[in-house]
Design an enzyme around this catalytic site. Structure first.
Site, short mmCIF file in Angstrom:
data_model
loop_
_atom_site.label_atom_id
_atom_site.label_comp_id
_atom_site.label_asym_id
_atom_site.label_seq_id
_atom_site.Cartn_x
_atom_site.Cartn_y
_atom_site.Cartn_z
CG PHE A 1 -2.11 -0.93 1.04
CD1 PHE A 1 -3.20 -0.59 0.25
CD2 PHE A 1 -2.11 -2.15 1.67
CE1 PHE A 1 -4.27 -1.46 0.11
CE2 PHE A 1 -3.18 -3.03 1.53
CZ PHE A 1 -4.27 -2.68 0.74
CD GLU A 2 2.07 3.52 3.36
OE1 GLU A 2 2.38 4.60 2.84
OE2 GLU A 2 1.02 3.39 4.03
CB SER A 3 4.19 1.89 -3.65
OG SER A 3 3.62 3.18 -3.63
#
Length: 151
Positions: free
Chosen positions: A17-19
């Site tokens: 989700f953070e990439s």
């Protein structure tokens, strides 16, 4: 109750989700997230942990180290607030929740009240309410909440 730690699977999910993205080719530099907050690495902000400024240049190792430091703090917060036994995936979901919305929001949430009251299903249904950042609906939070925060 034994203190839990974020699992490798939970850490991997948070990272999807953070990439963590390279900026300027080989290093990681700060960017502004959808909530308008300066961010670097795996979603790290100046709200907790190691501070950075607009001129920061981090390596992949810096990003990974700070992520581990951040997660240790969030693990401690979740461990202190949750009063019922959790399965690993439930703990991981709550660490992710606190990482995204802050410990104050968990502390005052209906989600925590329901969970500590033994209503796991009701708590899972609360995740969809946390889909905004800076007042705007964020696709990643919608996707995350639709999964019941993995509770």
């Amino acid at each position: 109750m034994a203190k839990r730690k974020l699992s490798p699977r939970g850490a991997a999910l948070i990272k999807t989700f953070e990439s963590c993205q390279k900026r300027n080719g080989t290093v990681f530099t700060p960017y502004v997230c959808p909530a308008g907050v300066p961010t670097i690495g795996w979603g790290h902000t100046n709200h907790h942990g190691r501070p950075f400024d607009k001129n920061a240049r981090w390596t992949q190792q810096d990003c990974d180290d700070v992520f581990a430091e951040d997660m240790a703090g969030f693990e401690e917060q979740v461990n202190s607030l949750v009063k019922v036994p959790l399965k690993q995936h439930q703990f991981d979901a709550l660490v992710s929740f606190v990482y995204n919305v802050g410990v104050g929001n968990l502390r005052s949430s209906t989600l925590l009240r329901k969970l500590n009251g033994g209503d796991v299903q009701g708590a899972a249904l609360e995740f969809h309410r946390w889909n905004r950042s800076g007042g705007k609906v964020v696709a990643g939070l919608v996707r995350w909440g639709a999964r019941g925060g993995v509770l």
